[in-house]
Design an enzyme around this catalytic site. Structure first.
Site, PDB file in Angstrom:
ATOM      1  N   SER A   1       4.123  -6.958   8.059  1.00  0.00           N
ATOM      2  CA  SER A   1       5.176  -6.766   8.688  1.00  0.00           C
ATOM      3  C   SER A   1       4.993  -4.905   9.172  1.00  0.00           C
ATOM      4  CB  SER A   1       6.057  -6.220   7.540  1.00  0.00           C
ATOM      5  OG  SER A   1       7.393  -5.467   7.548  1.00  0.00           O
TER       6      SER A   1
ATOM      7  N   TYR B   1       8.704  -4.139  -0.897  1.00  0.00           N
ATOM      8  CA  TYR B   1       8.321  -5.282   0.047  1.00  0.00           C
ATOM      9  C   TYR B   1       7.259  -4.500   0.900  1.00  0.00           C
ATOM     10  CZ  TYR B   1       8.943  -7.750   4.347  1.00  0.00           C
ATOM     11  OH  TYR B   1       8.790  -8.358   5.460  1.00  0.00           O
TER      12      TYR B   1
END
Length: 320
Positions: free
Chosen positions: A193, A206
């Site tokens: 990401s 995350y």
């Protein structure tokens, strides 16, 4: 004497300017080739169809994983579709078999259950000529939130996020690498990401798990590149998926658009945003860091995520 000094000054100034221009060109031209000229006009450098007969995709029933499944089926790959929803897997397998006329297998597991599921996956992969692995499965926050607050609301989320975002990647690589090494060819695509490399306060766990995926991928490629294995780590920004809950736009592509772009990047670089507009997010962040300082840039991103958090909490309160 003055003339000589001016001449010397001009000489060294010209040398310095020349070195600066060389450094800029040396950095800029490869970036142009890797991110624009190569993928757009030449296509992928890696012929994935020659790698093997089967592709394995985790998190395959929605978003980026579903788009990879269809893109690879279109190229003639048989597919192992892995996700937790048996009904969704059955529907997707039927759709792909009807549309692309390829063979499919489904394995229904929940990657939050880090104990026992890999024996089931290993059994399902036994004997298959696996050429491609897409490690796509992942979980994120429902909305940006302070780490401790999110933990107090859902203590299990720590284990779940590490199990899904980290354990799935390492275990799946361990399962398929022996097959790839025995054939001296294979492709592993790990989905990280953009939050792994830009400030992402309020998404700390995350972004931390995705930073692991990036580092793991880069070093895994170094270990096995001489063995015919290609490892690509993609770091998408916002993509219009169910997880992101954002409408499609130029900066937020559909999963199909994103995957088509990322596949064209194969062979050019190990780590890539996978989509040109997402490159500019990283470039902008790096440029701001260069002009200012890390705390200032981190504060800008924090304020942005605080606004998203505020709006999310407002919507949740309205539903009560």
């Amino acid at each position: 004497m003055v003339l000589n000094n001016i001449t010397a000054f001009q000489f060294f100034g010209s040398v310095a300017l020349g070195l600066l221009c060389f450094k800029i060109v040396n950095k800029f031209l490869p970036w142009i080739y890797v991110n624009i000229i190569g993928p757009k006009f030449l296509g992928p450098k890696l012929n994935i169809r020659s790698i093997g007969g089967w592709a394995v995709i985790t998190g395959s029933t929605d978003g980026i994983g579903r788009s990879y499944a269809k893109a690879l089926a279109k190229r003639g790959f048989s597919l192992v579709l892995i996700s937790r929803s048996l009904s969704k897997l059955e529907d997707l397998a039927k759709e792909i078999e009807n549309e692309y006329k390829v063979e499919t297998k489904i394995i229904d597991v929940d990657f939050q259950d880090s104990v026992g599921i890999y024996d089931k996956i290993k059994a399902g992969l036994e004997g298959l000529d696996i050429g491609v692995l897409i490690n796509n499965v992942g979980v994120s926050y429902s909305y940006p939130e302070y780490f401790l607050t999110y933990y107090q609301q859902n203590p299990k989320f720590l284990l779940d996020m590490v199990s899904v975002n980290i354990h799935s990647v390492t275990h799946m690589c361990a399962l398929v690498l022996p097959v790839m090494l025995s054939r001296k060819k294979g492709l592993i695509i790990n989905v990280s990401s953009s939050s792994a490399s830009i400030p992402a306060a309020l998404l700390s766990l995350y972004s931390g798990t995705k930073a692991f995926v990036t580092k793991f991928s880069e070093d895994l490629q170094t270990e096995y590149r001489d063995s015919g294995i290609t490892v690509q780590c993609i770091k998408p920004g916002f993509v219009a998926t169910k997880m992101s809950k954002i409408r499609a736009s130029l900066s937020c592509p559909t999963p199909d658009t994103y995957v088509a772009s990322a596949l064209n990047m194969l062979g050019y670089t190990t780590t890539t945003p996978g989509y040109l507009p997402h490159n500019f997010l990283q470039i902008s962040c790096d440029f701001m860091r260069y002009l200012t300082c890390e705390p200032f840039v981190s504060s800008l991103f924090l304020n942005y995520l605080l606004k998203i958090r505020k709006n999310a909490l407002k919507r949740l309160n309205q539903k009560k």
